[in-house]
Design a protein around this motif. Sequence first.
Motif, PDB file in Angstrom:
ATOM      1  N   SER A  69      51.060  16.486  47.178  1.00  0.00           N
ATOM      2  CA  SER A  69      51.627  17.781  47.644  1.00  0.00           C
ATOM      3  C   SER A  69      50.397  18.732  47.660  1.00  0.00           C
ATOM      4  O   SER A  69      49.392  18.713  46.992  1.00  0.00           O
ATOM      5  CB  SER A  69      52.681  18.450  46.387  1.00  0.00           C
ATOM      6  OG  SER A  69      52.887  19.706  46.622  1.00  0.00           O
ATOM      7  N   THR A  70      50.789  19.682  48.390  1.00  0.00           N
ATOM      8  CA  THR A  70      49.560  20.776  48.944  1.00  0.00           C
ATOM      9  C   THR A  70      50.063  21.943  48.249  1.00  0.00           C
ATOM     10  O   THR A  70      49.144  23.188  48.380  1.00  0.00           O
ATOM     11  CB  THR A  70      49.122  20.819  50.160  1.00  0.00           C
ATOM     12  OG1 THR A  70      50.007  21.107  50.970  1.00  0.00           O
ATOM     13  CG2 THR A  70      48.403  19.306  50.650  1.00  0.00           C
ATOM     14  N   TYR A  71      51.238  22.242  47.587  1.00  0.00           N
ATOM     15  CA  TYR A  71      51.767  23.552  47.414  1.00  0.00           C
ATOM     16  C   TYR A  71      50.689  24.159  46.157  1.00  0.00           C
ATOM     17  O   TYR A  71      50.502  23.474  45.085  1.00  0.00           O
ATOM     18  CB  TYR A  71      53.179  23.370  46.865  1.00  0.00           C
ATOM     19  CG  TYR A  71      53.729  24.813  46.440  1.00  0.00           C
ATOM     20  CD1 TYR A  71      53.671  25.214  45.124  1.00  0.00           C
ATOM     21  CD2 TYR A  71      53.986  25.988  47.464  1.00  0.00           C
ATOM     22  CE1 TYR A  71      54.163  26.389  44.753  1.00  0.00           C
ATOM     23  CE2 TYR A  71      54.617  27.107  47.276  1.00  0.00           C
ATOM     24  CZ  TYR A  71      54.575  27.567  45.779  1.00  0.00           C
ATOM     25  OH  TYR A  71      55.069  28.693  45.413  1.00  0.00           O
ATOM     26  N   CYS A  72      50.529  25.529  46.295  1.00  0.00           N
ATOM     27  CA  CYS A  72      49.737  26.147  45.159  1.00  0.00           C
ATOM     28  C   CYS A  72      50.169  27.642  45.148  1.00  0.00           C
ATOM     29  O   CYS A  72      51.038  28.137  46.151  1.00  0.00           O
ATOM     30  CB  CYS A  72      48.304  26.088  45.239  1.00  0.00           C
ATOM     31  SG  CYS A  72      47.812  26.672  46.847  1.00  0.00           S
ATOM     32  N   CYS A  73      50.053  28.088  43.931  1.00  0.00           N
ATOM     33  CA  CYS A  73      50.734  29.602  43.867  1.00  0.00           C
ATOM     34  C   CYS A  73      49.853  30.437  44.793  1.00  0.00           C
ATOM     35  O   CYS A  73      48.715  30.198  45.186  1.00  0.00           O
ATOM     36  CB  CYS A  73      50.083  29.935  42.563  1.00  0.00           C
ATOM     37  SG  CYS A  73      50.590  31.542  42.046  1.00  0.00           S
ATOM     38  N   PRO A  74      50.604  31.476  45.316  1.00  0.00           N
ATOM     39  CA  PRO A  74      50.101  32.197  46.628  1.00  0.00           C
ATOM     40  C   PRO A  74      48.797  33.043  45.816  1.00  0.00           C
ATOM     41  O   PRO A  74      48.995  33.547  44.565  1.00  0.00           O
ATOM     42  CB  PRO A  74      51.232  33.146  47.030  1.00  0.00           C
ATOM     43  CG  PRO A  74      52.343  32.732  45.834  1.00  0.00           C
ATOM     44  CD  PRO A  74      51.960  31.566  45.114  1.00  0.00           C
ATOM     45  N   GLU A  75      48.055  33.340  46.628  1.00  0.00           N
ATOM     46  CA  GLU A  75      46.753  34.272  46.005  1.00  0.00           C
ATOM     47  C   GLU A  75      47.045  35.680  46.691  1.00  0.00           C
ATOM     48  O   GLU A  75      47.412  35.823  47.801  1.00  0.00           O
ATOM     49  CB  GLU A  75      45.375  33.519  46.726  1.00  0.00           C
ATOM     50  CG  GLU A  75      45.234  32.152  46.187  1.00  0.00           C
ATOM     51  CD  GLU A  75      44.893  32.526  44.462  1.00  0.00           C
ATOM     52  OE1 GLU A  75      44.269  33.493  43.950  1.00  0.00           O
ATOM     53  OE2 GLU A  75      45.235  31.330  43.783  1.00  0.00           O
ATOM     54  N   PRO A  76      46.593  36.619  45.951  1.00  0.00           N
ATOM     55  CA  PRO A  76      45.875  36.551  44.611  1.00  0.00           C
ATOM     56  C   PRO A  76      46.561  36.391  43.553  1.00  0.00           C
ATOM     57  O   PRO A  76      47.782  36.492  43.573  1.00  0.00           O
ATOM     58  CB  PRO A  76      45.225  37.926  44.478  1.00  0.00           C
ATOM     59  CG  PRO A  76      46.026  38.852  45.229  1.00  0.00           C
ATOM     60  CD  PRO A  76      46.510  38.112  46.427  1.00  0.00           C
ATOM     61  N   SER A  77      46.291  35.516  42.514  1.00  0.00           N
ATOM     62  CA  SER A  77      47.109  35.130  41.352  1.00  0.00           C
ATOM     63  C   SER A  77      46.326  35.583  40.070  1.00  0.00           C
ATOM     64  O   SER A  77      45.270  35.713  40.156  1.00  0.00           O
ATOM     65  CB  SER A  77      47.735  33.891  41.452  1.00  0.00           C
ATOM     66  OG  SER A  77      46.487  32.898  41.215  1.00  0.00           O
ATOM     67  N   THR A  78      47.226  35.408  39.168  1.00  0.00           N
ATOM     68  CA  THR A  78      46.515  35.599  37.692  1.00  0.00           C
ATOM     69  C   THR A  78      47.310  34.716  36.852  1.00  0.00           C
ATOM     70  O   THR A  78      48.381  34.264  36.904  1.00  0.00           O
ATOM     71  CB  THR A  78      47.012  37.186  36.916  1.00  0.00           C
ATOM     72  OG1 THR A  78      48.209  37.374  36.903  1.00  0.00           O
ATOM     73  CG2 THR A  78      46.266  38.189  37.655  1.00  0.00           C
ATOM     74  N   MET A  79      46.513  34.373  35.662  1.00  0.00           N
ATOM     75  CA  MET A  79      47.102  33.443  34.655  1.00  0.00           C
ATOM     76  C   MET A  79      47.811  34.230  33.499  1.00  0.00           C
ATOM     77  O   MET A  79      46.974  35.033  32.912  1.00  0.00           O
ATOM     78  CB  MET A  79      46.065  32.548  34.219  1.00  0.00           C
ATOM     79  CG  MET A  79      46.196  31.346  33.368  1.00  0.00           C
ATOM     80  SD  MET A  79      47.509  30.042  34.223  1.00  0.00           S
ATOM     81  CE  MET A  79      46.303  29.084  34.823  1.00  0.00           C
TER      82      MET A  79
END
Lengths: 364, 127
Positions: A263-273
Motif C-alpha cells: 500500500s502507498t497510502y499515507c496521511c495527507p500533508e501537512p500533518s501533525t502527530m
Amino acid sequence: MSAPLRRLRETPRHLLVCERSHVRHERSRHAARVRGHAYNCRVSFLIPECGVLPEPLKSVTTDMGEYYLVKNLPLHELVAQEFISAFVKTGSCYALTYNTRIDQDNTAALLPTGKLILSVDKDTYEELGLQGRPSRYSGKKVMRYIITIDLTDSAFHSDSKKYKRVLWALRDKKPLEFDFLLSWHHTGADGSTLMSYFSKHQIQAHQPKITFSTLRNLQCPVLCSNELQGKPEESCSAQELFEWLGAVFSNVELDNKSFSFVSTYCCPEPSTMMDQAYLCTITGFILPEKIIQLLDQLCAYFDEPKLAQWVTLTVHGFADSPVSWRENEHGFQKGGENLYNFVVFRSLDYWLQMAVGANDDCPP
Amino acid sequence: MRSTRELGLAKPFATRAAQPGHHYLRVSVEFPDGGVRLNAAHFKQLIVSALKELHGEVGAALPVDVLTYDEKTLSAILRVSSSGFVKLWSALTLLGSYQNRKCAFRVVQTSPFLLALSGNSRELVLD
C-alpha cells in the motif's frame, strides 16, 4: 480511444458537496441539514488530543434513545387513524423497513413530516392501484415506482375517498407486510407508548450499540477553517480530510512509503502527530434530534480551552432507505452511500461534507 | 469532472462539489478447498496476477493499494484510481484459481468514499 476502452475507464457519478459556515451564524443551515437526513444507522465522533470524554458529552452519547423493531407489521397499520393521531401528528415518528433492499425489494418509510414513502416494484405497483410516479433511476423500462402518501393532509381523514382508497389498497387489494424499525421523538408523554401500541405484534426494544476507543500516536492532517480546498504546504483540503477520516475508521495504516508494495497510502500533508484521540461510534436507528444534541455538545466542547483544533462528527445513512435528504429519492447502484461529516473548529467555524452515490440527487 | 457551486450568499458560505479520484472496495477471497494462508504481500500478488490474467501487462501495472488486510478472514479494503475501477473489479470477478487452487473473490461493498466503507447498514443485524 475506442468506445469499449473508454467505457472501461468510466465510473458511476457520485458527489461530495463541501460547505463552510459558522455555527452561530443566523443563516447557518447545519441544523436543517441534520434534520433533513431522517434515517441514520451510524454516528461517530472523533476528538483529537482527548483521553477522557467530558461528562456532558458522555451523557448525551449514552442517552441516544431506544428504537423498536416490529416484525411482520402490515403496512395498513401505519395509515390507521389511531396511529396517525397518536404518533404522526404529535411529535416526530420515524419508520423504515428493516432488511429490505432498495434495488430489489419493496421498501416503505415514514418521514417525521407525516409522508409515507413506498418504493415498490412494477408488479406491486400495478396490483396496489395507488397513484405514484416512476423512479428517477429506473432507466428506460420503468421497473420501480415511488408512491407518496401524506398522512397529515387535511383531506386524509376516515370519511374521505382518498383515505378509503389507500386503506383498501394496503389492507385488501395487496396486503404488504414488513419488519419495521420504528422510533418516536416527542416532548412530554412517556415514549414507551409505541411499545404498548404494537404489543399485539412482535415488537422488541433495542438500544443503540456504543463503542469507545482511544487511538494512540495518530497522524492528523493540519486544517485551516478558511481554506476548504487546502493550501499547499499549509493545510489539507476537505476532500483529503474525508479520505483520512475513512482511513482512521477502517484502521488503515497511515504511514506507508511510496515504494511499498502492499500500500502507498499515507496521511495527507501537512500533518501533525497526536498523542491520542477519542473515537466513539454509535450504531442503530438514530434520530436527527439526538444528532443535533450531540453536535451542540461537540460545539460546547470548545467552551473551555482545549488542545484540539477541531472535532469531527460523521453520520452514515441507511443504504436501503428510499430517501436521502428531505424527500430526495435515494437508490442503490453499486453502493447506497448517503453520509455527511461535520468538522467543527475551535472558532466554531464548521465544514459540512455531504456525500452521495450514483442514484441520488445532489444534496441540498 | 469538477463543478463548483458558489451560492452567492453572505460570506460564511462556500461550496464546492467535487468528483473523487479513487474508488474503494471491500473484498474477501474464498478458497473452497481451504487451508490457505496468505499474508498481505501474497494477497497483493494475487490481485496483480488477476489483473495480468485479464488485462495483460498494462493491467497488472494498475496501482492498487491494499489498505487493510485481515489474514484470518482473508478480507481487505482496496483502493484503486477511478479510471481503473472497472478493470480491477472485472479482474477480481473472473479470477478462478491461484497457484492451482480454486478461489473466488467476493466484493462485499464498494464506494468512491472510504468513509462509506466503515458503515454498512446491510450488516446491521438485530436479534
